[in-house]
Design an enzyme around this catalytic site. Structure first.
Site, short mmCIF file in Angstrom:
data_model
loop_
_atom_site.label_atom_id
_atom_site.label_comp_id
_atom_site.label_asym_id
_atom_site.label_seq_id
_atom_site.Cartn_x
_atom_site.Cartn_y
_atom_site.Cartn_z
CG ASP A 108 -2.04 0.99 1.13
OD1 ASP A 108 -2.68 1.05 0.06
OD2 ASP A 108 -2.29 1.71 2.11
CG HIS B 110 -3.86 8.37 5.30
ND1 HIS B 110 -3.42 9.15 4.25
CD2 HIS B 110 -4.22 7.18 4.76
CE1 HIS B 110 -3.52 8.46 3.12
NE2 HIS B 110 -3.99 7.27 3.40
CG ASN C 80 -6.65 1.12 2.47
OD1 ASN C 80 -7.38 0.46 1.73
ND2 ASN C 80 -5.43 1.49 2.13
#
Length: 281
Positions: A81, A179, A229
């Protein structure tokens, strides 16, 4: 069984469910993920990211992930990733990863296309699938934090062109996701997800899944997100499991491992049920 991303995400797109991608920086994380997938008969994607290689080097990750994936009773794609460099992506290919994300999202548009298209040619020749990113998913804190995330949202028109010219197998999009830990509840642009999904007809990827509300996940999957994710939630669960073990009197590292694995398995199970992948293997 070790498979590539298409083997997992194309059925997910057709079946309107999502599949979790979980980073596993050690064997305990990997055990928690793959054992839970087997217990729930769920396909799963597992791997690491370039920014996490300071924790565990890529060849070491491959040493435990590839054999575990091959031995699993459910489909497991081993994914590299956020590959930021060509050389690291090539290393992942040589080590046996079945899927690669080449993240050129911070490059100018034409450079992004050129670099990812080259990666696709190489990977497809080896039976490996490729994820690209258009727009840019920033961080909730630190150097990658974006002052105005909406400036980096994925443009649907460019997405169509990008998919056609690169030949990628899945597309990571920026729609208000980020993130790390969310300081405030994010507001995802669900209409944008729908438009991009309809116009590209490709499995879409949502990065920055840890911390989103359950309803956000459900709606995102409904609109066309196929891969989600997860790392921060899993990482934090391992820490809480270790604390629980210490409180219970565990006096050694080996004594803490069962607590860590149980805590991480609970997170993986929760996400698999939420994404709708249970029983889809």
């Amino acid at each position: 069984m070790l498979v590539n991303m298409n083997d997992i995400l194309l059925p997910a797109k057709k079946g309107h469910y999502g599949v979790g991608f979980f980073n596993a920086v050690d064997e305990e994380m990997a055990r928690a993920i793959i054992d839970t997938a087997a217990e729930l008969s769920s396909p799963v994607m597992i791997g690491t990211a370039e920014v996490l290689l300071t924790t565990t080097e890529l060849d070491q990750v491959a040493d435990y992930l590839i054999p575990m994936a091959k031995a699993a009773s459910v489909p497991v794609a081993v994914h590299y990733d956020h590959g930021l460099t060509f050389d690291r992506c090539m290393q992942a290919l040589k080590l046996g990863f079945s899927s690669v994300m080449y993240d050129c999202s911070t490059k100018p548009y034409e450079e992004n296309i050129e670099a990812v298209a080259e990666m696709v040619k190489i990977c497809h020749a080896m039976g490996v699938t490729v994820e690209g990113e258009l727009g840019h998913v920033g961080d909730n804190e630190g150097a990658g934090k974006l002052a105005k995330p909406s400036d980096y949202f994925t443009d649907p028109d460019k997405a169509v062109d990008y998919v056609k010219r690169t030949g990628i197998d899945s597309l990571a999009i920026a729609v208000g996701n980020a993130h790390g830990d969310y300081k405030f509840p994010p507001k995802l642009d669900f209409d944008r997800i729908s438009v991009i999904s309809e116009r590209t007809d490709l499995p879409l990827v949502l990065h920055g899944g840890s911390g989103l509300a359950d309803d956000d996940f459900r709606e995102a999957v409904k609109r066309g997100i196929c891969k989600i994710n997860i790392f921060t939630d899993l990482d934090k669960a391992g820490k809480e499991g270790a604390k629980k073990g210490l409180d219970a009197g565990a006096a050694t590292m080996s004594g803490l491992i069962p607590y860590e694995i149980d805590a991480m398995k609970a997170v993986v199970s929760e996400k698999m049920h939420l994404f709708g992948s249970v029983g889809k293997a």
